[in-house]
Design a protein around this motif. Structure first.
Motif, PDB file in Angstrom:
ATOM      1  N   SER A  75      29.644  16.204  47.410  1.00 49.20           N
ATOM      2  CA  SER A  75      29.408  17.645  47.285  1.00 49.20           C
ATOM      3  C   SER A  75      30.641  18.417  47.710  1.00 49.20           C
ATOM      4  N   SER A  76      30.828  19.593  47.096  1.00 52.03           N
ATOM      5  CA  SER A  76      32.008  20.400  47.434  1.00 52.03           C
ATOM      6  C   SER A  76      31.700  21.876  47.601  1.00 52.03           C
ATOM      7  N   PHE A  77      30.478  22.318  47.298  1.00 52.05           N
ATOM      8  CA  PHE A  77      30.051  23.690  47.543  1.00 52.05           C
ATOM      9  C   PHE A  77      30.992  24.686  46.841  1.00 52.05           C
TER      10      PHE A  77
ATOM     11  N   GLY B 224      28.494  32.185  48.687  1.00 46.68           N
ATOM     12  CA  GLY B 224      28.656  31.819  50.084  1.00 46.68           C
ATOM     13  C   GLY B 224      29.109  30.384  50.200  1.00 46.68           C
ATOM     14  N   ILE B 225      29.693  30.029  51.336  1.00 47.38           N
ATOM     15  CA  ILE B 225      30.365  28.741  51.446  1.00 47.38           C
ATOM     16  C   ILE B 225      29.423  27.558  51.256  1.00 47.38           C
TER      17      ILE B 225
ATOM     18  N   ALA C 133      41.157  25.015  47.948  1.00 45.36           N
ATOM     19  CA  ALA C 133      40.968  26.443  48.162  1.00 45.36           C
ATOM     20  C   ALA C 133      39.471  26.729  48.209  1.00 45.36           C
ATOM     21  N   LEU C 134      39.134  27.991  48.386  1.00 46.81           N
ATOM     22  CA  LEU C 134      37.738  28.401  48.354  1.00 46.81           C
ATOM     23  C   LEU C 134      37.530  29.414  47.238  1.00 46.81           C
ATOM     24  N   ARG C 135      36.606  29.069  46.332  1.00 46.64           N
ATOM     25  CA  ARG C 135      36.085  29.972  45.291  1.00 46.64           C
ATOM     26  C   ARG C 135      37.024  30.224  44.121  1.00 46.64           C
TER      27      ARG C 135
ATOM     28  N   LEU D 282      37.970  27.163  60.202  1.00 48.85           N
ATOM     29  CA  LEU D 282      36.904  27.869  59.494  1.00 48.85           C
ATOM     30  C   LEU D 282      35.713  26.973  59.235  1.00 48.85           C
ATOM     31  N   GLN D 283      34.545  27.482  59.570  1.00 48.46           N
ATOM     32  CA  GLN D 283      33.296  26.832  59.179  1.00 48.46           C
ATOM     33  C   GLN D 283      32.676  27.573  57.999  1.00 48.46           C
ATOM     34  N   SER D 284      32.844  28.890  57.977  1.00 47.70           N
ATOM     35  CA  SER D 284      32.352  29.696  56.864  1.00 47.70           C
ATOM     36  C   SER D 284      33.018  31.063  56.925  1.00 47.70           C
ATOM     37  N   GLU D 285      32.699  31.903  55.943  1.00 47.24           N
ATOM     38  CA  GLU D 285      33.221  33.267  55.954  1.00 47.24           C
ATOM     39  C   GLU D 285      32.704  34.066  57.147  1.00 47.24           C
TER      40      GLU D 285
END
Length: 569
Positions: free
Chosen positions: A77-79, A115-116, A399-401, A464-467
């Motif tokens: 999984s990579s969310f 969301g993350i 990266a994220l998103r 970072l765990q989340s935004e």
């Protein structure tokens, strides 16, 4: 010491200018080093014939595995990580190498405002020998896509198709290809309307699947598990199903209990792929939930497994589990573990899966442990070095998103991260490059050359765990002065933990050191010793049990032109 395996990342452009002072507002990062030093590996050195489990440390959850010949492929999984669904290859189940990501294009992965812990859930990879094709089926949350499948003829070359949207609800789909050529999809879903008996009550459904049309066959759905092994005990979150065939019988293996402290793996059998399925009396076949929580070096949350058979006939199972720190917090996230599986009798049994999990297991026949030679994905204690010399990004950087090439430029002087006008606390693509935290005890160092233009500019490192839960340790500007600031964001609210005025901008070294729950942030000029700012701070907000969600902590190289935490003059 193992250095970075440089693998070219498509779309990244090289910057041939070897400037020693970058443009204002654009940080240049160089000489990244991550070093993990967990006590458990020092106390349990490998002997001949052993290898470490987890095989993938850090946030690599929900593993699925398949085999073609002597080639094994594993996905996670990579969310909202971009690119998504990391894919690994091995010849022996011991030595793993990341060969890319299944979802590496914006046409495949639409998570820009998620969301993350949304995005890609529980991918299943399966090889179909009848058309010599690999399938990856998954659920893409918060995109309007839902359940989807992509395909390729050769995972090592990539080129996975764009998503094919599948016409059913629920999550955690998995494919099964029978030896008569027929195909099926199993997945988690809600009970039929009006039949939910309690919170967490879920069912497993199966559909016939049309391989030519890549779609379920309407009207063929059937509930094959209602609630779990014993619905009178109100089991929760029966999910992550996989179907296997052995000696003419069909076996359905699922996770039960939710992906936390009550997690387990259970199995059922049938003489027909469409059921009815009967649970094994030996259930669960994998769990750590019943063990003493005060035992040394606990591994918890074990479940969400997938099985594979070797060419020699041995069986192995990959699964997720976590390694809590001394305060029982989970900062490294859900990791990929492996165990041999004894399937000599009717039911598969994870060897040692109901006992306290050990840090090492015996290797399959003919395997040789080469994980920490620099040629494979390291595990145990190791050092990862990336000098950012313009040779292509290592595949571990994500990266994220959104795509990395929207903000990353490689040059001879280092890696430029062009700032977006987006804060790390927003659910948008951010200009940050992340490496997963893989140890409880680690040190990360990086050099940065940076001159902020205004109070809106900030660059540095983040844990970072989340935004909504993170630390940012970076350089910014206030008035005519430059400052190094440590910010803590909890539940989306940021506060300045510490700040220090700098005599000048430009080159600086940044370091984060963690020992379990204790994190320290330090800085130095290029030729001086490190100086801590902010003292020792808690890693509580970097743990899954505090921050919630499904991801582990990550260490990021971050740049923004939307810094909204202002310093007082």
């Amino acid at each position: 010491m193992a250095c970075a395996l440089f693998v070219s990342c498509h779309g990244l452009k090289s910057n041939d200018a070897d400037s020693t002072r970058p443009a204002e507002g654009q940080p240049v990062f160089s000489n990244f080093e991550y070093s993990g030093n967990d006590k458990i590996y020092d106390e349990n050195p490998l002997t001949g014939g052993e290898f470490y489990s987890p095989i993938l440390q850090g946030c690599y959850p929900d593993p699925s595995i398949t085999r073609k010949g002597d080639d094994y492929y594993l996905v996670n999984s990579s969310f909202v990580m971009f690119p998504g669904v990391p894919i690994f290859h091995s010849k022996d189940l011991v030595n793993w190498k990341q060969i890319g990501h299944v979802l590496d294009r914006e046409s495949q992965l639409k998570v820009g405002t998620a969301g993350i812990s949304e995005g890609i859930y529980a991918p299943d990879i399966m090889y179909n020998p009848y058309n010599d094709t690999f399938y990856m089926i998954t659920t893409q949350i918060a995109s309007g896509i839902g359940n989807m499948v992509v395909k390729t003829k050769d995972p090592q070359k990539g080129n996975w198709t764009d998503p094919i949207k599948l016409n059913f609800g629920g999550i955690d789909p998995a494919l099964f290809f029978d030896d008569d050529g027929k195909a099926y999809v199993v997945h988690n879903d809600a009970p039929d309307e009006g039949k939910e008996l309690y919170q967490g009550h879920r069912v497993i459904k199966i559909w016939e699947y049309d391989v030519e049309k890549d779609q379920i066959i309407a009207g063929t759905s059937k509930i094959i598990v209602d609630g779990g092994v014993d619905i009178t005990k109100k089991p929760i979150w029966i999910e992550a199903p996989h179907v296997y065939k052995k000696n003419g019988k069909y076996y359905l293996m699922c996770a039960e209990g939710g992906t936390g402290g009550n997690h387990s793996e259970v199995v059922f059998s049938s003489t027909n792929p469409m059921g009815p399925y009967v649970p094994a009396k030996t259930n669960p076949i994998l769990s750590q939930r019943h063990l003493d929580k005060s035992r040394p070096n606990p591994v918890e949350w074990a479940g969400h497994a997938d099985l594979v058979q070797t060419p020699e006939g041995e069986w192995y199972g990959v699964f997720l589990a976590v390694r809590p720190n001394e305060k029982k917090r989970v900062n490294t996230g859900r990791e990929t573990f492996i165990l041999p599986v004894d399937w000599s009798d009717e039911w598969p049994v994870f060897e040692g899966g109901m006992e306290p999990l050990k840090p090492s297991i015996h290797m399959p026949k003919g395997a040789k442990n080469e994980m920490n030679t620099g040629a494979y994905f390291e595990n145990g204690n190791f050092t990862f070095i990336d000098k950012f010399e313009g040779k292509g990004l290592d595949l571990r950087w994500i990266a994220l998103r959104g795509p990395r090439d929207k903000f990353v430029v490689e040059g001879k002087a280092g890696l430029i991260i062009k700032p977006f006008e987006v804060s790390i606390r927003e659910q948008k693509p951010i200009s940050a490059l992340f490496y997963r935290q893989q140890h409880m005890v680690f040190t990360t160092e990086v050099e940065m050359n940076y001159t902020p233009r205004s109070e809106s500019d900030l660059a540095g490192i983040t844990c970072l765990q989340s935004e909504a839960f993170n630390y940012v340790f970076g350089v910014t500007k206030s008035g005519n002065d430059y400052y190094l600031v440590l910010e803590r964001t909890e539940k989306g609210s940021a506060q300045v933990v510490a700040k220090e005025k700098l005599t000048e901008s430009g080159k600086i070294r940044l370091r984060v050191h963690a020992e379990g729950d204790n994190y320290q942030f330090s800085y130095a000029s290029i030729d001086s010793d490190y100086k801590n700012i902010g003292g020792t701070v808690s890693g509580d907000i970097l743990s899954t049990d505090i921050a919630g969600g499904f991801t582990g902590s990550m260490i990021g190289l971050y740049s923004t032109s939307a810094n909204d935490v202002k310093l007082l003059h």
